[in-house]
Design a protein around this motif. Structure first.
Motif, PDB file in Angstrom:
ATOM      1  N   LEU A  47       0.858  -1.185   0.000  1.00 35.96           N
ATOM      2  CA  LEU A  47       0.000   0.000   0.000  1.00 35.96           C
ATOM      3  C   LEU A  47       0.894   1.235   0.000  1.00 35.96           C
ATOM      4  CD1 LEU A  47      -2.811   1.332   0.268  1.00 35.96           C
ATOM      5  CD2 LEU A  47      -2.572   1.085   2.753  1.00 35.96           C
ATOM      6  N   TYR A  48       0.935   1.931  -1.134  1.00 38.00           N
ATOM      7  CA  TYR A  48       1.874   3.044  -1.269  1.00 38.00           C
ATOM      8  C   TYR A  48       1.214   4.411  -1.331  1.00 38.00           C
ATOM      9  CZ  TYR A  48       0.692   3.282  -6.253  1.00 38.00           C
ATOM     10  OH  TYR A  48       0.020   3.408  -7.453  1.00 38.00           O
ATOM     11  N   ASP A  49      -0.130   4.477  -1.406  1.00 35.93           N
ATOM     12  CA  ASP A  49      -0.766   5.795  -1.515  1.00 35.93           C
ATOM     13  C   ASP A  49      -2.205   5.709  -1.019  1.00 35.93           C
ATOM     14  OD1 ASP A  49      -0.514   8.610  -2.509  1.00 35.93           O
ATOM     15  OD2 ASP A  49      -2.227   7.996  -3.717  1.00 35.93           O
ATOM     16  N   ILE A  50      -2.636   6.781  -0.316  1.00 35.24           N
ATOM     17  CA  ILE A  50      -4.011   6.906   0.188  1.00 35.24           C
ATOM     18  C   ILE A  50      -4.464   8.334  -0.092  1.00 35.24           C
ATOM     19  CG2 ILE A  50      -5.558   6.758   2.174  1.00 35.24           C
ATOM     20  CD1 ILE A  50      -3.496   4.962   3.523  1.00 35.24           C
ATOM     21  N   PRO A  78     -21.163   8.599   3.126  1.00 37.71           N
ATOM     22  CA  PRO A  78     -19.793   8.060   3.202  1.00 37.71           C
ATOM     23  C   PRO A  78     -18.859   8.785   2.239  1.00 37.71           C
ATOM     24  CG  PRO A  78     -21.420   6.295   2.995  1.00 37.71           C
ATOM     25  CD  PRO A  78     -22.146   7.568   2.748  1.00 37.71           C
ATOM     26  N   ARG A  79     -17.618   8.915   2.653  1.00 39.22           N
ATOM     27  CA  ARG A  79     -16.579   9.475   1.803  1.00 39.22           C
ATOM     28  C   ARG A  79     -15.651   8.343   1.370  1.00 39.22           C
ATOM     29  NH1 ARG A  79     -14.311  14.602   5.058  1.00 39.22           N
ATOM     30  NH2 ARG A  79     -12.887  14.637   3.267  1.00 39.22           N
ATOM     31  N   PHE A  80     -15.322   8.318   0.078  1.00 38.80           N
ATOM     32  CA  PHE A  80     -14.528   7.227  -0.479  1.00 38.80           C
ATOM     33  C   PHE A  80     -13.061   7.647  -0.569  1.00 38.80           C
ATOM     34  CE2 PHE A  80     -18.738   6.018  -1.589  1.00 38.80           C
ATOM     35  CZ  PHE A  80     -18.730   4.647  -1.760  1.00 38.80           C
ATOM     36  N   PHE A  81     -12.191   6.717  -0.177  1.00 38.78           N
ATOM     37  CA  PHE A  81     -10.755   6.941  -0.248  1.00 38.78           C
ATOM     38  C   PHE A  81     -10.126   5.862  -1.129  1.00 38.78           C
ATOM     39  CE2 PHE A  81     -11.984   9.352   3.371  1.00 38.78           C
ATOM     40  CZ  PHE A  81     -11.085  10.404   3.444  1.00 38.78           C
ATOM     41  N   LYS A  82      -9.221   6.303  -1.992  1.00 38.87           N
ATOM     42  CA  LYS A  82      -8.554   5.387  -2.914  1.00 38.87           C
ATOM     43  C   LYS A  82      -7.295   4.827  -2.258  1.00 38.87           C
ATOM     44  CE  LYS A  82      -8.235   8.333  -6.318  1.00 38.87           C
ATOM     45  NZ  LYS A  82      -7.983   8.886  -7.675  1.00 38.87           N
ATOM     46  N   VAL A 162      -6.203  -0.125  -7.437  1.00 39.84           N
ATOM     47  CA  VAL A 162      -6.780   0.985  -6.689  1.00 39.84           C
ATOM     48  C   VAL A 162      -8.159   0.559  -6.187  1.00 39.84           C
ATOM     49  CG1 VAL A 162      -7.516   3.396  -6.736  1.00 39.84           C
ATOM     50  CG2 VAL A 162      -5.530   2.674  -8.076  1.00 39.84           C
ATOM     51  N   VAL A 163      -8.348   0.591  -4.878  1.00 39.90           N
ATOM     52  CA  VAL A 163      -9.603   0.211  -4.235  1.00 39.90           C
ATOM     53  C   VAL A 163     -10.223   1.463  -3.611  1.00 39.90           C
ATOM     54  CG1 VAL A 163     -10.718  -1.269  -2.523  1.00 39.90           C
ATOM     55  CG2 VAL A 163      -8.689  -2.077  -3.749  1.00 39.90           C
ATOM     56  N   SER A 164     -11.464   1.772  -3.983  1.00 35.27           N
ATOM     57  CA  SER A 164     -12.178   2.921  -3.418  1.00 35.27           C
ATOM     58  C   SER A 164     -13.024   2.430  -2.254  1.00 35.27           C
ATOM     59  CB  SER A 164     -13.061   3.597  -4.474  1.00 35.27           C
ATOM     60  OG  SER A 164     -12.271   4.164  -5.499  1.00 35.27           O
ATOM     61  N   VAL A 165     -12.573   2.721  -1.043  1.00 34.22           N
ATOM     62  CA  VAL A 165     -13.219   2.189   0.152  1.00 34.22           C
ATOM     63  C   VAL A 165     -14.038   3.286   0.830  1.00 34.22           C
ATOM     64  CG1 VAL A 165     -11.112   2.626   1.462  1.00 34.22           C
ATOM     65  CG2 VAL A 165     -12.803   1.066   2.371  1.00 34.22           C
ATOM     66  N   PRO A 166     -15.284   3.003   1.232  1.00 37.66           N
ATOM     67  CA  PRO A 166     -16.108   4.013   1.899  1.00 37.66           C
ATOM     68  C   PRO A 166     -15.749   4.123   3.379  1.00 37.66           C
ATOM     69  CG  PRO A 166     -17.377   2.008   1.617  1.00 37.66           C
ATOM     70  CD  PRO A 166     -16.043   1.765   0.953  1.00 37.66           C
ATOM     71  N   VAL A 167     -15.763   5.351   3.870  1.00 39.83           N
ATOM     72  CA  VAL A 167     -15.532   5.632   5.286  1.00 39.83           C
ATOM     73  C   VAL A 167     -16.769   6.359   5.807  1.00 39.83           C
ATOM     74  CG1 VAL A 167     -14.076   6.810   6.972  1.00 39.83           C
ATOM     75  CG2 VAL A 167     -13.055   5.790   4.937  1.00 39.83           C
ATOM     76  N   THR A 168     -17.412   5.786   6.821  1.00 39.50           N
ATOM     77  CA  THR A 168     -18.680   6.322   7.320  1.00 39.50           C
ATOM     78  C   THR A 168     -18.532   7.178   8.562  1.00 39.50           C
ATOM     79  OG1 THR A 168     -19.056   4.291   8.603  1.00 39.50           O
ATOM     80  CG2 THR A 168     -19.965   4.370   6.368  1.00 39.50           C
ATOM     81  N   GLU A 169     -17.319   7.363   9.058  1.00 35.63           N
ATOM     82  CA  GLU A 169     -17.141   8.173  10.256  1.00 35.63           C
ATOM     83  C   GLU A 169     -17.472   9.629   9.951  1.00 35.63           C
ATOM     84  OE1 GLU A 169     -16.556   6.995  13.168  1.00 35.63           O
ATOM     85  OE2 GLU A 169     -16.290   4.936  12.490  1.00 35.63           O
ATOM     86  N   SER A 170     -18.463  10.193  10.654  1.00 35.17           N
ATOM     87  CA  SER A 170     -18.858  11.584  10.449  1.00 35.17           C
ATOM     88  C   SER A 170     -19.679  12.040  11.641  1.00 35.17           C
ATOM     89  CB  SER A 170     -19.678  11.728   9.160  1.00 35.17           C
ATOM     90  OG  SER A 170     -20.938  11.085   9.297  1.00 35.17           O
TER      91      SER A 170
END
Length: 231
Positions: A47-50, A78-82, A162-170
């Motif tokens: 994993l080299y980049d977020i 949710p916000r998506f992070f690659k 590249v995996v676009s993962v949702p983050v629900t923390e808000s």
């Protein structure tokens, strides 16, 4: 969240692309010192980049309901992070590495998102798709040669996943009271009497009459008539 994606990728590769093979799946940085210690067939997912996927960001708020179907709170979507992985194969012969990369590429092309059955933890609970792309051209501000240079290793054939993962923390915003069939009931309290304006702040017209002070509470008709007669 990141570790859940790691486990989903490891499970997918072991059960699909590497089924029956004695190949290790690791997430180490493929530095020169690490490569010197590899003594068995290995697939490395580094994993080299977020960074956030701005194209998938949504505006507004999402409603959360209770058992009766009433809105109890609202929160942001949710916000998506690659998550960018550098996938490499490590064996004694380049031909075997190419076979491994071919199997991994075929496996990844069969899916547009991580298999739902392999998602665990938070990713499995929210029920949101986790899309992924493989072997796309890198963005203009980044090249794979720079990644290898930063690692201090030699350039090696690799796959970019590249995996676009949702983050629900808000933040959670409580909802206001429900509006029933009778509507919203409003009440009025006692209005405190306004203080009389000071003489310093009172203004008069050129004829000598007092200007009205807006916002001040005045008396009834009798008091107004008395003020006019006094003027």
């Amino acid at each position: 969240m990141i570790h859940e994606v790691d486990e989903a990728l490891r499970t997918m590769f072991r059960t699909d692309a590497l089924a029956g093979g004695q190949v290790a799946v690791v997430f180490d940085a493929p530095t020169r010192d690490w490569a010197a210690k590899v003594n068995a067939p290995t697939v490395n997912l580094y994993l080299y980049d977020i960074r956030e996927d701005m194209r998938r960001r949504e505006r507004g708020l999402l409603n959360e309901y209770d058992e009766q179907g009433a809105i109890v709170s609202r929160r942001r979507p949710p916000r998506f992070f690659k998550l960018s992985y550098l996938i490499t194969a490590w064996t004694r012969r380049p031909e075997d590495e190419h076979r491994l990369l071919s199997s991994l590429l075929s496996c990844l092309l069969r899916y547009e998102a991580l298999p739902a059955g392999q998602l665990t933890g938070t990713l499995g609970e929210i029920g949101v798709s986790v899309p992924m792309t493989v072997a796309l051209p890198p963005p203009e501000d980044r090249s794979f040669a720079d990644v290898w240079s930063a690692l201090g290793g030699e350039l090696k054939p690799s796959l970019d996943l590249v995996v676009s993962v949702p983050v629900t923390e808000s933040p959670v915003y409580p909802a206001g009271p429900q509006v029933g069939e009778e509507g919203v009931q409003l009440g009025f309290g006692e209005v405190p009497p306004a203080e009389p304006p000071s003489t310093a702040s009172a203004q008069r017209t050129p004829a000598g009459a007092n200007l009205p002070v807006y916002g001040a509470r005045r008396g009834g008709i009798a008091s107004r008539v008395a003020e006019e007669r006094a003027e």
